[in-house]
Design an enzyme around this catalytic site. Structure first.
Site, PDB file in Angstrom:
ATOM      1  N   CYS B 106       0.845  -1.196   0.000  1.00  0.00           N
ATOM      2  CA  CYS B 106       0.000   0.000   0.000  1.00  0.00           C
ATOM      3  C   CYS B 106       0.880   1.245   0.000  1.00  0.00           C
ATOM      4  CB  CYS B 106      -0.957  -0.027   1.187  1.00  0.00           C
ATOM      5  SG  CYS B 106      -2.310   1.158   1.026  1.00  0.00           S
ATOM      6  N   HIS B 235      -3.422  -5.685   1.097  1.00  0.00           N
ATOM      7  CA  HIS B 235      -2.710  -5.868   2.372  1.00  0.00           C
ATOM      8  C   HIS B 235      -2.615  -7.333   2.778  1.00  0.00           C
ATOM      9  CE1 HIS B 235      -2.501  -1.643   3.849  1.00  0.00           C
ATOM     10  NE2 HIS B 235      -3.522  -1.481   3.037  1.00  0.00           N
ATOM     11  N   GLU B 237      -0.774  -8.474   5.153  1.00  0.00           N
ATOM     12  CA  GLU B 237      -0.648  -8.530   6.616  1.00  0.00           C
ATOM     13  C   GLU B 237      -2.007  -8.350   7.294  1.00  0.00           C
ATOM     14  OE1 GLU B 237      -0.183  -5.929   4.848  1.00  0.00           O
ATOM     15  OE2 GLU B 237      -1.161  -4.316   5.957  1.00  0.00           O
TER      16      GLU B 237
END
Lengths: 993, 274
Positions: B106, B235, B237
């Protein structure tokens, strides 16, 4: 080169100008003006000496993206437009982009170039058949807020791109002479009132007299003389007292003595609603919990603290930011969210922030009547507030996990903007319980974060008044989430290294409130305002003391830790300054250099406020009973209800908030097969290596207050608790936050019905006491905002009394959490809780233009028993889906459960447990409380039923795979047969901007 | 002999996904995981030279005030490390030269693009030739998207992966190359690692909301020519456990979230191939 230059940045040809397209859409939707095209140009005005080569390096370097943008220096880039609108900030208004731009220039040219300042503005080049009048409307009604921004409109036919727009800078130029006024209070009552009014002190005559009497005391005069002060009050002292004694800070109405008369003429005297109803309830609950008490700090700090487990504490606070949001929706709401962030951050030793919540109350965004003078259109307020919370939350890296939006045209004058923030901190920090703070005499007073400016002066007193023509524009601030993020990153490190002993935020009242309150922990302070870093010169001492400029924390730093603290601050790019010393002198001493400018007894400052004495009288209102027949087309009725503003999807808002950052998201605000169903509550894991979690939910239902605020409050509490239970929470560990937003309840010639409004407040508080003690859900913090009236030119618009109840609960294992969407065909549908003919204040009556009288009544004992058993069923994994029944009743809950799962349902209303409900529409749309729609796997039916034995629980149908919601009515005939896709469409459409 | 894996997660000045990124590194088996504030690099307290895996997490560097990650890139390019006569960028370039892995997610991807770390044609890591700009919708959005993974890419992070389902959370994620030649070369060199796709993760799509931002050729992530530098808008994570998945209450899913696999690949590469 000249000292002022402009760099303009525009998109290259062929690159889509998304901000321009969005503006074009907004112009059409908000103002109904059709334009062909809008393009944007970003403008940086640079003040300071720079060479031509440097300007080019700046323009081509940090200010533009070579792949998509082009730049120009001291010339105009806009082309092909009818009108060009340039919008910039007024002098002194926070310009976040300008600050970042100046920093980028210093990285590029060298740190010594501190004289360079950058101011930003934006151009909108509007092409199309637009009149000057419409261009004015677009500029003032959408693009610029006159309060904080200025705009210039340029006619395309006179445009010379080689010259462009002449550069100007909105620099703050104010006279520099230091001035401390003394005010003579030995004057008539009338003059005392005038002093309070003209200085926006919001102090009553009694309070002004208390100040006068303090200064008339011989002992006080003597002490002042020794400190080099005359017997007269200084402007610094008077302003400090007004902030400290403001309704906003001292909650005078909640602490008043109230004579309450009920409808039968019975009289009761209440000594402080806050102490008896709110603190009293929490005290009782904690006593009952005994050794199991999990409350850690309640009502005494910036936020409430409860134990999460043996190793961690949770912190939660919900605030309002209504008045600023009425004037500048974007800045007001942005400041609301970053402001409430500092509450849990400044609680105890300080907590890491883990979630935000937001609840808004607006007037109809499609409002088409004449607007009251100075009021902004509800759509503009909606969009500004939404965007403010978006920028505040997203840029701070805190997930916005839960919220709601209530629409009622009585919020036209003042919207309500509730912002909440939760935090987590280790149970002990450096060996001390994290919820405690202490200050020793000799500790340094340190301010860290942003600088002091004229922004936000009188915020505390301004919000303690109605909104009127003369409301000060300086009361509005614009928050800066990045400066705050840098500060919180730094302070969490400083906390863990034990560099400070106490921390609190600078919010309402600025240093006056923060240092004044901290000083109570040691018994005095000696604060030097001349050391405060200023955004620009020219602030008077009282302004420095009161400024509510954002992103600042006040700390008590032990002298031995000062060097380490200041070094770390500098390294992490945070400005911190030593403003003096905490003492045990018993005096609130403020100086400007050597000169003492305020010298007040701590006891007088904090306890000298006279108690308010008010009267309240309850006369239950009587509304017309509705008379309309049961409609033939109940499917159509259901669709109409789903499209009501208070029921329809809020996806437009939710999607624009980051609800997953920090990685702990478990139940998101949007759930179901297509990720768009309405989740009842948020569930998250604050610790990524554990499955222990928290549940966050809220309840708010102002419409019921039109009948009785007692039941309104009971329903708000029940709704919050029920939402949390629906997602898998339990009553074992659930804490509440109360937020009261009222219209002025102090009777006067201006407010003839003050005693009724106050009676409404008394009744709301009684319900709060009754239901929080019954559920064992203690309030741990809260806030009231008592003057939500708008008075301009003889018009008074008062909000309906509004209570927001927010809950924070513990979930032992998040893997047991449940969502509201139907899971699979064949599952059985249950309704839990009894349906009664309780449509007073319902959406169904409102749709027909009625209020009615039979407001939903919470049967607390029944509800509590049901919640406990349901939690048990959920923890055993017996519940496939669970959805709370609220606005729009059973009909809406069934429809939402079905369409969120992308499945159909067959329901038989004859099986719904009900008391004396003879109409299908009433059965479907009654808003009786404490009910759920639950689906259960066929295999789990028996186990589920056996757990739910002895509660009101009935199987009313099953989930189907044909995509139809089919409902049989009381006579056994099908009364609804609707494709769930169509129901969902109706529900999603109204706010799909 | 097994090599020790040392991961650094860079934070500060508006980065906000550092905690979950560090958690992902730990789940993937990294031996050391340090969350390091940029100021620690700038003051010379820590050096990239001591790490193998550099994580540039999501967030809003400097508020994205001059465009996503622009001011952040400017800092890395121009800020000088105290006590060493070098700019931070030189440390980064040395890290790349040494064979380290960089993952930009990002805002981290935006940073890599604007620094020129990606696409890094011909081993030149200082020239910007792609960008990430405003979503076509003009809005920040949080939504989960399906991603088709290029099976021929040199990217070491996506080895063995065909598809992914991850959230995007950005307002400036629309991928654009400087010109057609850049795009053509990215495809030719298989540097387009993943694309926004239909629900079967088979076909790249341009339609909203499957392609959430209007990225050209539905590009969601690209790598450099070596495959060791990788940037993506979604994302990973944010999906470390099945309870992160938006439909975990209605679907059968493995306990470990699919996002961990990118980090596992990185750790395995460093352990065995670096």
């Amino acid at each position: 080169m000249t000292k002022i230059n402009r760099i303009e940045i525009a998109f290259r040809d062929g690159v889509r100008d998304a901000p321009g397209e969005k503006t074009k859409k907004n112009i059409q939707e908000h103002l109904g003006v059709n334009v062909d095209r809008v393009t944007t140009v970003d403008v940086y005005t640079i003040e300071g000496v720079v060479t031509a080569e440097e300007l080019e390096a700046i323009a081509a370097g940090p200010f533009s993206d070579p792949v998509i943008q082009r730049w120009g220096i001291n010339r105009g880039l806009a082309r092909n437009f009818t009108w060009l609108v340039e919008v910039g900030f007024r002098p002194g208004v926070t310009d976040n982009v300008g600050r970042t731009a100046a920093e980028a220039v210093r990285y590029l040219l060298g740190n010594e170039r501190v004289d360079i300042r950058v101011y930003t503005s934006r151009q909108y080049a509007i092409d199309g058949p637009v009149t000057r009048h419409d261009a004015e409307r677009i500029a003032s009604g959408l693009l610029a807020n006159d309060l904080v921004q200025h705009y210039e409109i340029i006619d395309g036919s006179s445009w010379d791109p080689d010259r462009g727009v002449a550069p100007t800078v909105p620099r703050v130029d104010i006279e520099d002479d230091l001035r401390v006024d003394e005010i003579d209070l030995d004057v008539s009552d009338e003059q005392l009132r005038n002093i309070s009014g003209s200085r926006v002190l919001a102090l009553s005559l009694d309070e002004m007299k208390a100040v006068r009497d303090y200064f008339a005391d011989a002992g006080v005069t003597e002490k002042r003389a020794a400190a080099g002060l005359s017997p007269r009050v200084t402007d610094v002292e008077l302003e400090a007292l007004a902030q400290t004694w403001s309704e906003h800070c001292k909650h005078k109405i909640f602490n008043a003595v109230i004579d309450y008369e009920d409808e039968a003429g019975g009289l009761t005297s209440i000594r402080s609603l806050f102490k008896t109803c709110i603190q009293g309830s929490t005290k009782l609950i904690r006593e009952r919990l005994g050794e199991r008490d999990w409350c850690r700090s309640v009502f005494e700090d910036n936020a409430g603290v409860i134990a999460f487990n043996d190793d961690y504490n949770l912190v939660y606070k919900v605030e309002t930011h209504n008045s600023p949001s009425a004037l500048d929706p974007y800045g007001g709401a942005l400041t609301g969210i970053v402001g409430v962030n500092r509450d849990p951050f400044g609680t105890g030793r300080g907590s890491k922030l883990i979630f935000n919540t937001d609840v808004f109350c607006f007037a109809d965004p499609f409002y088409d009547q004449l607007l009251p003078e100075r009021a902004l259109h509800p759509r503009r307020i909606f969009e500004g507030v939404r965007e403010g919370v978006e920028h505040g939350g997203n840029k701070s890296g805190i997930p916005t996990v839960n919220g709601s939006i209530v629409f009622d045209d009585r919020y036209l004058g003042k919207p309500l903007v509730f912002c909440g923030t939760g935090g987590i901190m280790p149970a002990r920090i450096n060996g001390e319980p994290s919820q405690t703070k202490e200050i020793l005499p000799g500790d340094r007073i340190v301010m860290a974060g942003g600088r002091v400016g004229k922004d936000g002066i009188h915020g505390a007193t301004f919000s303690s008044e109605e909104l009127h023509e003369g409301s000060p524009v300086t009361a509005v601030q614009i928050g800066d989430p990045i400066t705050q993020k840098k500060m919180t990153d730094f302070l969490l490190v400083a906390r863990d290294r034990g560099y400070y002993r106490a921390i609190t935020d600078n919010g309402a009242g600025g240093l006056s409130s923060s240092v004044g309150e901290m000083a109570t922990l040691c018994g005095g302070c000696d604060l030097d305002l001349s050391k405060a870093p200023l955004k620009y010169p020219g602030l008077q001492p009282w302004e420095i003391l009161l400024s509510e400029a954002q992103e600042r924390m006040s700390l008590a730093v032990p002298p031995g830790k000062m060097d380490a603290f200041m070094t770390l601050a500098e390294r992490m790019g945070v400005e911190a300054v030593d403003l003096g010393v905490f003492t045990d002198s018993g005096m609130f001493r403020v100086r400007y250099g050597e000169r003492t400018v305020a010298y007040l007894d701590m006891t007088f400052l904090h306890e000298g406020l006279p108690t308010l004495h008010l009267s309240a009288k309850w006369n239950p209102p009587r509304h017309d009973e509705p008379s309309f027949p049961e409609p033939g087309d109940l499917g159509g009725a259901l669709r109409s209800l789903l499209a009501r503003l208070n029921i329809c999807s809020k996806e437009y808002v939710v999607r624009q908030y980051d609800h997953e950052v920090q990685g702990g998201s478990v139940i998101k605000p949007l759930v179901g097969v297509a990720d768009d169903g309405p989740g009842d509550a948020a569930v998250l894991r604050p610790l990524l290596d554990s499955f222990e979690g928290i549940v966050v939910a809220n309840g708010i239902c102002p419409r019921y207050g039109d009948i009785d605020t007692y039941h309104m409050t009971a329903c708000a509490i029940d709704e919050a608790v029920r939402n949390a239970i629906a997602a898998g929470g339990s009553l074992d560990r659930m804490a509440g936050i109360d937020n009261f937003c009222w219209c002025d309840p102090v009777g006067s010639t201006k407010i003839p019905d003050g005693d009724y409004k106050l009676a409404q407040l008394v009744r709301a508080n009684r319900a709060l006491y009754d239901y929080t003690t019954l559920y064992g859900v203690p309030c741990i913090s809260g806030k009231d905002s008592m003057k939500n009236d708008y008075v301009v030119g003889g018009t008074r618009i008062s909000i309906p009394p509004t209570v927001l109840f927010s809950v924070l609960g513990k979930i032992d294992d998040v893997r047991r959490a449940v969502t509201m969407d139907a899971k699979r065909a064949g599952d059985r549908v249950y309704v839990l809780g009894r349906t009664r003919s309780e449509l007073g204040g319902s959406e169904w009556f409102a749709l027909h233009g009625y209020v009615g009288n039979d407001v939903p009544v919470v049967r607390g004992e029944e509800a509590k028993a049901l919640y406990e058993v349901l939690s048990d069923a959920v923890s055993k994994g017996l519940v496939a889906s669970c959805h709370d029944c609220s606005d729009g009743g059973l009909g809406v809950a069934l429809a939402e459960t079905a369409f969120a799962g992308g499945l159909g349902m067959e329901i038989d209303l004859r099986l719904v447990p009900a008391d004396d409900v003879s109409r299908n529409d009433y059965l479907l749309f009654s808003e009786s409380q404490s009910r759920f729609v639950v689906t259960v796997r066929e295999d789990d039916r028996d186990a589920f039923r056996s757990v739910m034995e002895n509660t009101c629980c009935a199987e009313i149908g099953r989930v189907t795979d044909d995509g139809l919601l089919v409902i049989r009515g009381l006579d056994g005939n099908e009364v609804v047969e609707e494709p769930v896709d169509g129901l969902k469409k109706a529900w999603k459409q109204p706010l799909a901007f | 002999m097994k090599k020790r894996v040392r991961s650094i997660v860079l934070t500060g000045y508006g980065t906000n996904c550092e905690m979950e990124t560090a958690h992902a590194c730990r789940l993937a088996g990294s031996d050391d995981v340090d969350i390091v504030h940029i100021s620690e690099l700038l003051y010379g307290d820590r050096r990239l030279d001591d790490y193998d895996f550099l994580n540039l997490p999501g967030g809003f560097l400097d508020g994205d005030d001059l465009g996503a990650a622009k001011a952040g890139a400017n800092r890395i390019v121009h800020a000088v490390v105290k006590g060493r006569e070098e700019r931070l960028l030189e440390q980064v370039l040395r890290f790349v030269d040494r064979g380290g892995l960089i993952l930009g997610v990002c805002n981290g991807f935006q940073l890599m693009a604007k620094l020129g770390l990606l696409p890094g044609f011909d081993g030149c890591y200082e020239t910007q030739s792609t960008t990430l700009t405003f979503n076509d919708s003009g809005r920040f959005e949080d939504r989960w998207v399906y991603l088709a993974v290029n099976q021929n890419t040199p990217c070491v992070f996506t080895r063995g992966l065909k598809e992914l389902y991850l959230p995007v959370r950005h307002g400036e994620g629309k991928f654009l190359p400087a010109d057609e030649a850049v795009m053509e070369r990215l495809h030719r060199q298989e540097q387009v690692v993943m694309q926004y796709s239909d629900g079967n993760c088979e076909r790249a799509v341009m339609s909203y909301p499957e392609n959430p931002n209007g990225s050209l050729d539905a590009v969601a992530g690209i790598c450099d020519e070596t495959g060791r530098l990788f940037g993506l808008m979604p994302h990973p994570e944010a999906y470390l456990h099945r309870v992160n998945h938006p439909r975990w209450t209605r679907e059968d899913l493995p306990d470990e979230g699919a996002g961990v696999s990118l980090f596992r690949n990185a750790v395995a590469y460093i352990r065995h191939e670096l």
